[in-house]
Design an enzyme around this catalytic site. Structure first.
Site, short mmCIF file in Angstrom:
data_model
loop_
_atom_site.label_atom_id
_atom_site.label_comp_id
_atom_site.label_asym_id
_atom_site.label_seq_id
_atom_site.Cartn_x
_atom_site.Cartn_y
_atom_site.Cartn_z
N TYR A 10 0.86 -1.18 0.00
CA TYR A 10 0.00 0.00 0.00
C TYR A 10 0.90 1.24 0.00
O TYR A 10 1.81 1.35 0.82
CB TYR A 10 -0.90 -0.01 1.24
CG TYR A 10 -1.83 1.17 1.36
CD1 TYR A 10 -2.96 1.27 0.56
CD2 TYR A 10 -1.57 2.19 2.28
CE1 TYR A 10 -3.82 2.35 0.67
CE2 TYR A 10 -2.43 3.28 2.40
CZ TYR A 10 -3.55 3.35 1.59
OH TYR A 10 -4.40 4.42 1.71
N ILE A 11 0.63 2.17 -0.90
CA ILE A 11 1.43 3.39 -1.02
C ILE A 11 0.73 4.52 -0.28
O ILE A 11 -0.46 4.77 -0.48
CB ILE A 11 1.62 3.77 -2.50
CG1 ILE A 11 2.31 2.63 -3.27
CG2 ILE A 11 2.41 5.06 -2.63
CD1 ILE A 11 2.30 2.81 -4.78
N ARG A 50 -11.32 6.73 -9.71
CA ARG A 50 -11.63 5.61 -8.82
C ARG A 50 -13.03 5.75 -8.23
O ARG A 50 -13.71 4.75 -8.01
CB ARG A 50 -10.58 5.49 -7.71
CG ARG A 50 -9.18 5.18 -8.24
CD ARG A 50 -8.23 4.77 -7.13
NE ARG A 50 -8.46 3.41 -6.67
CZ ARG A 50 -7.91 2.33 -7.22
NH1 ARG A 50 -7.11 2.43 -8.26
NH2 ARG A 50 -8.16 1.13 -6.72
N GLU A 152 -4.26 -5.20 -8.65
CA GLU A 152 -4.58 -4.88 -7.25
C GLU A 152 -5.35 -6.00 -6.56
O GLU A 152 -6.05 -6.77 -7.21
CB GLU A 152 -5.42 -3.59 -7.19
CG GLU A 152 -4.79 -2.38 -7.84
CD GLU A 152 -5.74 -1.20 -7.90
OE1 GLU A 152 -6.54 -1.04 -6.95
OE2 GLU A 152 -5.70 -0.44 -8.88
N SER A 227 25.04 1.46 -25.23
CA SER A 227 26.14 0.82 -25.96
C SER A 227 25.57 0.01 -27.12
O SER A 227 24.68 -0.81 -26.93
CB SER A 227 26.94 -0.10 -25.03
OG SER A 227 27.46 0.61 -23.94
N VAL A 228 26.12 0.23 -28.32
CA VAL A 228 25.62 -0.47 -29.51
C VAL A 228 26.80 -0.91 -30.38
O VAL A 228 27.95 -0.58 -30.12
CB VAL A 228 24.69 0.45 -30.35
CG1 VAL A 228 23.43 0.80 -29.57
CG2 VAL A 228 25.41 1.71 -30.81
N ASN A 229 26.47 -1.67 -31.44
CA ASN A 229 27.43 -2.00 -32.49
C ASN A 229 27.11 -1.12 -33.71
O ASN A 229 26.24 -0.25 -33.63
CB ASN A 229 27.35 -3.48 -32.84
CG ASN A 229 25.91 -3.91 -33.14
OD1 ASN A 229 25.30 -3.44 -34.09
ND2 ASN A 229 25.36 -4.79 -32.30
#
Length: 388
Positions: A10-11, A50, A152, A227-229
């Protein structure tokens, strides 16, 4: 029979915790009926959604306390980008045995969404699919995961305090203050920054340069480095995450490779016009004062995806950043440990090289540490990284 798992969540605002430990987690309707003075965290648009959703028996979602299976979700992210600080929030853990109650309802996503189904316990055929959201780390709108991760358990009126098993907060200082506020009750108060989209740790090297251990894709930096090629393949590591979570970046990457706009030693900056905050937050497109744009810096660390990373190409790319970041409008930058992990290079070589160049930038820079193996503390020190 429900599969066992540890907790639901529960927040709430951290100032509400003492009252919750005394009275339980109350539905919003019950809070109003009892005239309880509490700090609200949700804005009017969330409240109205809600309140307006009615069940078959004409009850509103307002009559239920809502527990999440995964609290690290778009709703929590929304609260944080709206202006609340991690220290303002607490995540109350509830024992899984609450699921044994016959009067609970289960949703397969955010209960306020019209796409979400709401079930009685007897109606659920495969609860494992719903509960599996507890293992999700990120989400997208297109495949429904943004809605589903907010699945939920709806509890009518009140969750009794006896079900509360722990309180999660953002750091040790907040935990210490909360323990005093609740008179050191016999309930664990656990600092866990990752719940609140914070890094596990951050080491400040200079005024602008930090080392970070965490998930780069929840960074608030304007520009994220991947990061890539140079052959247009995103198969593993951070690149594969980008391919799934940000498919438009993948399309741009392939196009840049075909046109030779991305070359070894020369990164390609994709100035994406949408906000990562809007992408991650619930109803994010309706929020104001967000990070307006999230850019991606496609940084070649290897020529072909089959090869290992090459330190010379990485140094050339870092030099490009130093020479071009102002002209290109880069305002803040998150960078992974280039070439480490799957690239095969060692942090002991890459770390000092990155710091040598990135300390020259007059903007905030975060270097995200490799997660594949623990780096010795001595190799994370300013002396090792800045004086080498």
């Amino acid at each position: 029979m429900f599969p066992r798992f540890r907790e639901l969540y529960y927040i709430t605002h951290i100032d509400n915790v003492p009252s919750i430990l005394e009275k339980g987690i109350l539905s919003h309707a019950e809070i109003e009926r009892q005239s309880i003075n509490c700090k609200k965290v949700y804005d009017n648009s969330i409240v109205l959604k809600r309140k307006s959703r009615l069940l078959a028996d004409n009850r509103s979602l307002w009559e239920f306390a809502n527990l999440y299976f995964q609290p690290r979700n778009p709703m929590l992210y929304r609260l944080l980008v709206q202006g609340l600080k991690p220290k303002d929030l607490a995540i109350v853990a509830v024992k899984w045995t609450i699921m044994k109650r016959d009067d609970i309802l289960i949703t397969d996503g955010n209960a306020a969404s019209s796409e979400t189904q709401i079930y009685r316990k007897s109606e659920i055929k495969n609860i494992k699919n719903i509960i599996s959201v507890k293992d999700m780390e990120y989400w997208r709108e297109e495949d429904g995961s943004k809605r589903k991760i907010m699945a939920e358990c709806l509890v009518p009126q009140c969750v009794d305090p006896r079900y509360i098993s722990a309180i999660y907060v953002s750091d040790h200082e907040v935990a210490s203050n909360l323990k005093k506020a609740i008179n050191n009750r016999n309930i664990p108060v656990i600092p866990d920054p990752t719940f609140f989209f914070l890094p596990n740790r951050e080491i400040k090297l200079t005024q602008n340069l930090s080392l970070v251990e965490g998930d780069m894709f929840f960074s608030r930096m304007q520009t994220l480095t991947v990061s890539v090629n140079t052959v247009g393949v995103m198969g593993k590591g951070l690149a594969s995450r980008v391919k799934y979570q940000f498919p438009d970046v993948y399309v741009v990457f392939q196009d840049a490779c075909k046109k030779k706009e991305l070359e070894f030693g020369k990164p390609y900056l994709y100035k994406r016009e949408s906000s990562l905050d809007a992408f991650l937050a619930e109803d994010g497109e309706k929020l104001s004062d967000l990070n307006h744009q999230t850019w991606f810096l496609l940084f070649p660390t290897k020529r072909h995806w089959k090869n290992m990373s090459e330190i010379k190409g990485i140094e050339s790319g870092l030099r490009w950043i130093v020479e071009n970041y102002k002209k290109e409008g880069i305002k803040s930058l998150a960078v992974p440990a280039l070439g480490c992990g799957l690239g095969g290079l060692e942090w002991s070589i890459v770390g000092p090289l990155m710091c040598r160049y990135l300390t020259k930038l007059e903007i905030p820079v975060q270097i995200y540490l490799p997660l594949e193996k623990r780096i010795p503390d001595v190799q994370l020190s300013p002396k090792f990284l800045l004086d080498s």
